[in-house]
Write a protein that holds these residues in place. Structure first.
Motif, mmCIF file in Angstrom:
data_model
loop_
_atom_site.group_PDB
_atom_site.id
_atom_site.type_symbol
_atom_site.label_atom_id
_atom_site.label_comp_id
_atom_site.label_asym_id
_atom_site.label_seq_id
_atom_site.Cartn_x
_atom_site.Cartn_y
_atom_site.Cartn_z
ATOM 1 N N ILE A 181 0.857 -1.188 0.000
ATOM 2 C CA ILE A 181 0.000 0.000 0.000
ATOM 3 C C ILE A 181 0.894 1.239 0.000
ATOM 4 C CG2 ILE A 181 -1.843 1.237 1.186
ATOM 5 C CD1 ILE A 181 -2.626 -1.391 2.523
ATOM 6 N N GLN A 182 0.826 2.012 -1.086
ATOM 7 C CA GLN A 182 1.613 3.242 -1.196
ATOM 8 C C GLN A 182 0.703 4.456 -1.400
ATOM 9 O OE1 GLN A 182 4.654 2.593 -4.185
ATOM 10 N NE2 GLN A 182 5.826 1.233 -2.854
ATOM 11 N N ALA A 183 -0.508 4.354 -0.911
ATOM 12 C CA ALA A 183 -1.448 5.469 -1.013
ATOM 13 C C ALA A 183 -0.947 6.663 -0.207
ATOM 14 C CB ALA A 183 -2.818 5.035 -0.506
ATOM 15 N N GLN A 184 -1.156 7.873 -0.738
ATOM 16 C CA GLN A 184 -0.692 9.078 -0.058
ATOM 17 C C GLN A 184 -1.786 10.141 0.049
ATOM 18 O OE1 GLN A 184 3.292 10.551 -0.910
ATOM 19 N NE2 GLN A 184 3.699 8.747 -2.164
ATOM 20 N N ASN A 185 -3.048 9.709 0.020
ATOM 21 C CA ASN A 185 -4.151 10.660 0.078
ATOM 22 C C ASN A 185 -5.067 10.397 1.265
ATOM 23 O OD1 ASN A 185 -3.657 12.282 -2.356
ATOM 24 N ND2 ASN A 185 -3.983 10.354 -3.440
ATOM 25 N N ASN A 186 -4.466 9.953 2.387
ATOM 26 C CA ASN A 186 -5.228 9.673 3.609
ATOM 27 C C ASN A 186 -6.401 8.744 3.325
ATOM 28 O OD1 ASN A 186 -3.608 11.356 5.317
ATOM 29 N ND2 ASN A 186 -4.591 13.134 4.389
ATOM 30 N N ASN A 187 -6.083 7.623 2.715
ATOM 31 C CA ASN A 187 -7.101 6.668 2.298
ATOM 32 C C ASN A 187 -7.502 5.736 3.432
ATOM 33 O OD1 ASN A 187 -5.189 7.146 -0.392
ATOM 34 N ND2 ASN A 187 -7.381 7.134 -0.808
#
Length: 696
Positions: free
Chosen positions: A467-473
């Motif tokens: 998981i490399q999400a960077q939009n406060n998911n």
């Protein structure tokens, strides 16, 4: 003096091989004209074969350069088309001139490892140079240590080009096209020697991966280049380092889904041709944020003109790039700035049979049909919707697999109103009970799984979900057990649980939170298990798990690791580890810590426990701090302190067997421990540094 071999040849170092009965020295020129047989280079690195100027003359014989053998040439080098040169693996040809310009003519021969290493020396190519594609990192193509090398506009093909050492040296290229083809390491490295200078002229440097899926590197050293071309092979990555200035940079992907270009340093580029293979075989442009020591950061690319297609970006400052209308779209994997991307859209999955995520099953409206309302395969910034009209029949499978599409956007099976920041019109939960089959892939958004009554989740080949999400998911499991290994690399952003998380990864990293990640459990439970040997649940590299409810590691062979400034905050909850626990350089906050299996080891870690205290087999504290307030410490074996600071609160400590041992640490008791079957050893240190009060 000019020395020639006898016609039959022999070993270079043997005097009888040479007319006159003496092998050449560094001041002797060698002319092989009489040779019709085979002359074998047999010198070693400590005692190399020697000559000044080397020429094959009119010889039609063979020079065999044996493996691990070295020939030092202090002058020029001339070969011809009719001569045979056979260099073996790990052979070394070393040019050691200290003066003058020495001409190099390779005569179309294939060369292996060659060093240019002469203080004050200079060499000029008079024809093209061809090396071999070497797999072993032990071998090099062309290495420059001292002196001036001039390729004189000739075509050069070599495994690599390396500048090493600290000697004064230079490369002049003119109009050369220099192609490096490497399967195992660095293609071009001019970064290590501060006394190296480059005059690239109008030359082109091409860095190829010559086979397989190895990752290769261009270390430009911060110099100016007219043109650089990077050509990855299937499922491979190239790395570009050095703050370089490049006239024309070409970074092309190919017909494979996981090619990437990694920029470690800012670049100034006049024209950048950046093209992925196609809409599903996309090129990823990223940074070294996910390479040890795991420092998440942007890299600035200053580009005057960009010609791009089918390309995704991650942690890149594009300096004003406008990519919203390129062929195949531009993907936003997070952490970017100053790039205008393709506008995010909602993509609805619509199928009547089982298919991969990458298949043409996407529509711009719920239910499609795809032929009437076709959509792209979702980009990383899109929202993928699986709703009541997605599956025309029961028991169909959609497969997420990195060999067809490795970068996955926000997705929803639950009928959420907002997915990946996009409002969903008339949302509905998935129908017809499909199966989501997950392979190892990288995820960049929300993950909303429906309950088991509505969908099945399966794992394919021990999948690793990165998981490399960077939009406060966010993640919602709806009570499902996820049969995957989760690795979170969030670059100082937060990923939030919306319910309890249960991960049953079966390889070495069932649950790994790293790289400045913030995992907010929001008060919900985390359960992790695995059947692999020494399965690890890890919080490391300044990562944090915050607001955790009860944290359960349920498999007896699993190990809890809190390392390198990691934090597991379960202040009001119970942390239970059925296997071992190693806490090195991190912090564990918990109401109570229950160890039902192997030993607990604390080194350089702060462990603070509330009223629940600690239950473990054995406990070793070598450094750091262990603090309990009112909770007891109950051990079935020994408690050994070899360093660090330990405070045991009013809950006291109970030992059912073995001894309490205080060697060099500082231990403070609010009350004396309960004595078990064997004696308590050194409750207070002889110096009186430890305070002991009444029994609990």
């Amino acid at each position: 003096m000019t020395i020639s071999p006898v016609s039959g040849g022999g070993n270079w170092s043997v005097n009888a091989t040479w007319t006159g009965g003496v092998a050449p020295t560094a001041t002797d020129d060698v002319d092989l004209s009489p040779l019709t047989g085979t002359l074998t280079v047999d010198g070693t690195s400590g005692s190399p074969n020697l000559c000044n100027n080397f020429t094959v003359g009119t010889s039609t014989g063979t020079l065999t350069h044996a493996g691990l053998k070295q020939l030092n040439v202090s002058g020029g080098w001339i070969m011809t088309a009719g001569f045979h040169y056979v260099p073996a693996s790990s052979s070394l040809l070393k040019f050691t001139s200290a003066s003058g310009v020495n001409n190099i003519t390779s005569g179309g021969k294939t060369m292996r490892s060659v060093n240019y290493d002469g203080i004050g020396g200079s060499w000029k190519f008079l024809d093209s140079w061809t090396g071999v594609n070497i797999i072993s990192n032990a071998e090099k193509g062309i290495t420059l240590l001292n002196g001036a090398l001039d390729t004189n506009g000739q075509t050069v093909n070599s495994t690599n080009f390396i500048v090493t050492g600290s000697g004064v040296c230079s490369l002049t290229m003119g109009t050369t096209t220099w192609t490096t083809s490497n399967q195992a390491g660095v293609n071009w490295d001019v970064s290590a020697n501060p006394n190296f200078t480059l005059s690239a002229g109008s030359a082109t440097v091409i860095a190829n991966n010559s086979g397989g899926n190895s990752n290769v590197t261009f270390r430009g050293g911060g110099f100016t280049y007219a043109a650089v071309t990077i050509n990855p092979q299937a499922n491979s990555a190239h790395t570009i380092t050095g703050t370089n200035t490049i006239g024309v940079l070409t970074t092309n992907g190919n017909a494979s889904p996981d090619c990437s270009i990694q920029f470690n340093d800012p670049q100034t580029i006049t024209t950048w041709n950046a093209n992925g293979g196609n809409a599903t075989n996309r090129l990823l442009v990223t940074t070294d944020s996910y390479v040890s020591p795991f420092t998440c950061h942007q890299v600035r690319l200053t580009v005057s003109v960009i010609n791009a297609s089918n390309i995704d970006f991650q942690n890149i400052d594009g300096g004003g790039m406008v990519l919203n209308s390129i062929t195949g779209g531009s993907g936003d994997c997070g952490g970017n700035a100053n790039i205008t991307f393709t506008t995010p859209q909602i993509c609805y999955y619509v199928t009547s049979n089982s298919a991969n995520w990458s298949a043409a099953r996407w529509a711009t409206q719920s239910g499609g049909p795809v032929v009437t309302f076709p959509s792209r395969v979702p980009l990383p910034q899109d929202a993928a919707i699986f709703d009541s009209q997605s599956f025309a029949a029961g028991s169909l499978t959609v497969t997420i697999i990195n060999t067809t599409f490795p970068r996955i956007c926000s997705f929803d099976f639950t009928g959420a109103a907002v997915v990946g920041g996009l409002p969903i019109p008339s949302p509905s939960a998935v129908g017809n009970n499909p199966t989501l089959n997950i392979s190892s892939c990288t995820f960049f958004g929300d993950m909303f799984f429906a309950p088991s009554a509505l969908m099945t989740i399966s794992g394919n080949s021990n999948p690793v979900v990165t998981i490399q999400a960077q939009n406060n998911n966010k993640i919602l499991t709806s009570g499902q057990i996820l049969p995957v290994n989760i690795v979170a690399q969030l670059c100082a952003t937060t990923y939030t649980q919306l319910d309890d998380l249960n991960v049953s990864g079966i390889t070495s990293n069932a649950f790994n939170i790293s790289d400045d990640s913030i995992w907010d459990a929001a008060g919900f439970k985390i359960t992790a298990s695995g059947t692999g040997v020494a399965t690890k649940i890890t919080v490391q590299n300044t990562a944090q798990i915050l607001n955790s409810g009860d944290f359960l590691i349920s498999s007896t062979n699993a190990v809890l690791q809190i390392l390198n400034s990691g934090l597991l905050d379960a202040t009001n909850s119970t942390v239970t580890a059925a296997g071992g626990a190693t806490l090195t350089g991190g912090t564990l906050l918990a109401n109570d810590f229950v160890r039902t299996g192997l030993a607990t080891t604390i080194a350089g870690t702060a462990v603070m426990l509330g009223s629940g205290g600690m239950t473990s087999s054995t406990l070793l504290v070598s450094s750091g701090a262990l603090t309990t307030s009112t909770g007891p410490i109950t051990l079935s074996s020994s408690f050994t302190i070899t360093g660090g600071n330990v405070f045991i609160g009013t809950g006291g400590a109970t030992y059912t067997s073995y001894d309490f041992k205080d060697t060099t640490g500082t231990i403070t008791f609010a009350c004396l421990p309960t004595i078990g079957p064997t004696s308590i050893v050194e409750i207070c240190s002889s110096s009186g540094a430890n305070a002991c009060s009444a029994y609990c």
